[in-house]
Design a protein around this motif. Structure first.
Motif, PDB file in Angstrom:
ATOM      1  N   PHE A 122       0.859  -1.182   0.000  1.00 51.69           N
ATOM      2  CA  PHE A 122       0.000   0.000   0.000  1.00 51.69           C
ATOM      3  C   PHE A 122       0.895   1.231   0.000  1.00 51.69           C
ATOM      4  N   LYS A 123       0.663   2.111  -0.935  1.00 51.84           N
ATOM      5  CA  LYS A 123       1.492   3.305  -1.076  1.00 51.84           C
ATOM      6  C   LYS A 123       1.465   4.141   0.202  1.00 51.84           C
ATOM      7  N   THR A 124       0.278   4.379   0.732  1.00 49.63           N
ATOM      8  CA  THR A 124       0.126   5.162   1.959  1.00 49.63           C
ATOM      9  C   THR A 124      -0.985   4.561   2.795  1.00 49.63           C
ATOM     10  N   VAL A 125      -0.713   4.378   4.075  1.00 51.64           N
ATOM     11  CA  VAL A 125      -1.746   3.980   5.032  1.00 51.64           C
ATOM     12  C   VAL A 125      -1.621   4.876   6.254  1.00 51.64           C
ATOM     13  N   TYR A 126      -2.690   4.918   7.018  1.00 47.77           N
ATOM     14  CA  TYR A 126      -2.670   5.591   8.307  1.00 47.77           C
ATOM     15  C   TYR A 126      -2.854   4.540   9.388  1.00 47.77           C
ATOM     16  N   GLU A 127      -2.033   4.623  10.411  1.00 46.58           N
ATOM     17  CA  GLU A 127      -2.099   3.696  11.535  1.00 46.58           C
ATOM     18  C   GLU A 127      -2.766   4.403  12.716  1.00 46.58           C
ATOM     19  N   PHE A 128      -3.721   3.705  13.318  1.00 49.84           N
ATOM     20  CA  PHE A 128      -4.421   4.225  14.492  1.00 49.84           C
ATOM     21  C   PHE A 128      -4.360   3.190  15.605  1.00 49.84           C
ATOM     22  N   LYS A 129      -4.206   3.647  16.799  1.00 46.74           N
ATOM     23  CA  LYS A 129      -4.269   2.778  17.975  1.00 46.74           C
ATOM     24  C   LYS A 129      -5.683   2.920  18.534  1.00 46.74           C
ATOM     25  N   VAL A 130      -6.381   1.784  18.627  1.00 48.74           N
ATOM     26  CA  VAL A 130      -7.756   1.804  19.117  1.00 48.74           C
ATOM     27  C   VAL A 130      -7.798   1.070  20.455  1.00 48.74           C
ATOM     28  N   GLN A 131      -8.318   1.736  21.450  1.00 49.07           N
ATOM     29  CA  GLN A 131      -8.472   1.136  22.776  1.00 49.07           C
ATOM     30  C   GLN A 131      -9.954   0.841  22.993  1.00 49.07           C
ATOM     31  N   GLN A 132     -10.261  -0.440  23.185  1.00 49.77           N
ATOM     32  CA  GLN A 132     -11.642  -0.868  23.407  1.00 49.77           C
ATOM     33  C   GLN A 132     -11.812  -1.186  24.894  1.00 49.77           C
ATOM     34  N   ASP A 133     -12.858  -0.661  25.469  1.00 52.91           N
ATOM     35  CA  ASP A 133     -13.112  -0.789  26.903  1.00 52.91           C
ATOM     36  C   ASP A 133     -14.383  -1.618  27.115  1.00 52.91           C
ATOM     37  N   PHE A 134     -14.216  -2.831  27.661  1.00 57.08           N
ATOM     38  CA  PHE A 134     -15.317  -3.767  27.865  1.00 57.08           C
ATOM     39  C   PHE A 134     -15.669  -3.871  29.340  1.00 57.08           C
ATOM     40  N   LYS A 135     -16.946  -3.982  29.607  1.00 54.81           N
ATOM     41  CA  LYS A 135     -17.426  -4.305  30.945  1.00 54.81           C
ATOM     42  C   LYS A 135     -18.401  -5.459  30.767  1.00 54.81           C
ATOM     43  N   GLY A 136     -17.975  -6.643  31.215  1.00 54.27           N
ATOM     44  CA  GLY A 136     -18.783  -7.832  30.971  1.00 54.27           C
ATOM     45  C   GLY A 136     -18.872  -8.711  32.202  1.00 54.27           C
ATOM     46  N   LYS A 137     -19.298  -9.933  31.985  1.00 53.32           N
ATOM     47  CA  LYS A 137     -19.504 -10.852  33.091  1.00 53.32           C
ATOM     48  C   LYS A 137     -18.202 -11.233  33.781  1.00 53.32           C
ATOM     49  N   TYR A 138     -17.053 -11.015  33.130  1.00 51.78           N
ATOM     50  CA  TYR A 138     -15.760 -11.322  33.736  1.00 51.78           C
ATOM     51  C   TYR A 138     -15.053 -10.063  34.217  1.00 51.78           C
ATOM     52  N   GLY A 139     -15.763  -8.980  34.309  1.00 48.68           N
ATOM     53  CA  GLY A 139     -15.184  -7.744  34.831  1.00 48.68           C
ATOM     54  C   GLY A 139     -14.886  -6.723  33.740  1.00 48.68           C
ATOM     55  N   HIS A 140     -14.060  -5.800  34.114  1.00 46.39           N
ATOM     56  CA  HIS A 140     -13.715  -4.664  33.264  1.00 46.39           C
ATOM     57  C   HIS A 140     -12.351  -4.930  32.640  1.00 46.39           C
ATOM     58  N   PHE A 141     -12.258  -4.892  31.335  1.00 50.43           N
ATOM     59  CA  PHE A 141     -10.978  -5.108  30.677  1.00 50.43           C
ATOM     60  C   PHE A 141     -10.899  -4.282  29.397  1.00 50.43           C
ATOM     61  N   MET A 142      -9.669  -4.087  28.924  1.00 47.97           N
ATOM     62  CA  MET A 142      -9.420  -3.285  27.723  1.00 47.97           C
ATOM     63  C   MET A 142      -8.578  -4.070  26.729  1.00 47.97           C
ATOM     64  N   PHE A 143      -8.848  -3.801  25.477  1.00 50.46           N
ATOM     65  CA  PHE A 143      -8.035  -4.320  24.381  1.00 50.46           C
ATOM     66  C   PHE A 143      -7.448  -3.136  23.631  1.00 50.46           C
ATOM     67  N   VAL A 144      -6.245  -3.318  23.156  1.00 54.32           N
ATOM     68  CA  VAL A 144      -5.640  -2.332  22.259  1.00 54.32           C
ATOM     69  C   VAL A 144      -5.405  -3.035  20.930  1.00 54.32           C
ATOM     70  N   GLN A 145      -5.859  -2.401  19.875  1.00 60.01           N
ATOM     71  CA  GLN A 145      -5.654  -2.952  18.542  1.00 60.01           C
ATOM     72  C   GLN A 145      -5.092  -1.855  17.643  1.00 60.01           C
ATOM     73  N   TYR A 146      -4.105  -2.230  16.851  1.00 63.96           N
ATOM     74  CA  TYR A 146      -3.545  -1.299  15.886  1.00 63.96           C
ATOM     75  C   TYR A 146      -4.256  -1.534  14.563  1.00 63.96           C
ATOM     76  N   VAL A 147      -4.855  -0.475  14.055  1.00 63.26           N
ATOM     77  CA  VAL A 147      -5.682  -0.555  12.857  1.00 63.26           C
ATOM     78  C   VAL A 147      -5.026   0.295  11.777  1.00 63.26           C
ATOM     79  N   PHE A 148      -5.013  -0.222  10.578  1.00 61.63           N
ATOM     80  CA  PHE A 148      -4.444   0.485   9.440  1.00 61.63           C
ATOM     81  C   PHE A 148      -5.564   0.773   8.455  1.00 61.63           C
ATOM     82  N   VAL A 149      -5.460   1.905   7.804  1.00 62.10           N
ATOM     83  CA  VAL A 149      -6.486   2.317   6.855  1.00 62.10           C
ATOM     84  C   VAL A 149      -5.793   2.654   5.547  1.00 62.10           C
TER      85      VAL A 149
END
Length: 164
Positions: A122-149
């Motif tokens: 890909f000639k040019t992409v943009y990279e973003f760091k996405v932080q997802q914040d979950f609150k579920g039956k196993y408690g509160h947790f976060m995921f970080v995913q690096y997303v490219f566009v």
């Protein structure tokens, strides 16, 4: 005397022409840089908008719509039905959460990027760091995913990094 007056008028008009040329030239340079700068800023903003739209759909469990924003290279990896089923199974089933909040970082422009080692460049992409914040039956947790566009047929599309 008349000859001197004519000479002074010519010098004034030449000086006036130079000033006008300098003003117009400066204005054109300013307009050029404004347009280039605007295009660069708009590209990152538009890429970030796709990431936000993607995670908006995901956070609402609308995985079919988020799948539509994936680049074709990603859609080949996950057919629509499998993608929708897997995402619902993991997030709703395993994590016990119906939704999540998310934060998208500022974009970082990268040139000559590949999703996989021998894949399309890909000639040019943009990279973003996405932080997802979950609150579920196993408690509160976060995921970080690096997303490219990256662009596909003039449209920004979501890519993930599979390089190891």
């Amino acid at each position: 005397m008349k000859g001197l007056m004519r000479l002074l008028k010519r010098r004034r008009s030449k000086t006036g022409n130079r000033v006008i040329v300098i003003i117009i030239g400066t204005g054109l340079i300013f307009i050029f840089f404004y347009i280039v700068f605007s295009l660069l800023i708009n590209a990152e903003r538009d890429a970030r908008k796709i990431v936000s739209e993607f995670y908006h759909y995901e956070s609402n469990g609308n995985y079919g719509e988020s799948w539509e924003l994936l680049h074709t290279e990603m859609q080949i990896r996950f057919d629509r039905g499998t993608y929708v089923q897997d995402r619902a199974h993991v997030f709703n089933g395993h994590f016990g959460t119906d939704t999540f909040t998310y934060e998208v970082s500022e974009g970082k422009k990268t040139k000559e990027w590949r999703m996989i080692k021998d894949g399309e460049t890909f000639k040019t992409v943009y990279e973003f760091k996405v932080q997802q914040d979950f609150k579920g039956k196993y408690g509160h947790f976060m995921f970080v995913q690096y997303v490219f566009v990256g662009k596909e047929e003039g449209e920004w599309r979501i890519l993930w990094d599979y390089n190891k």
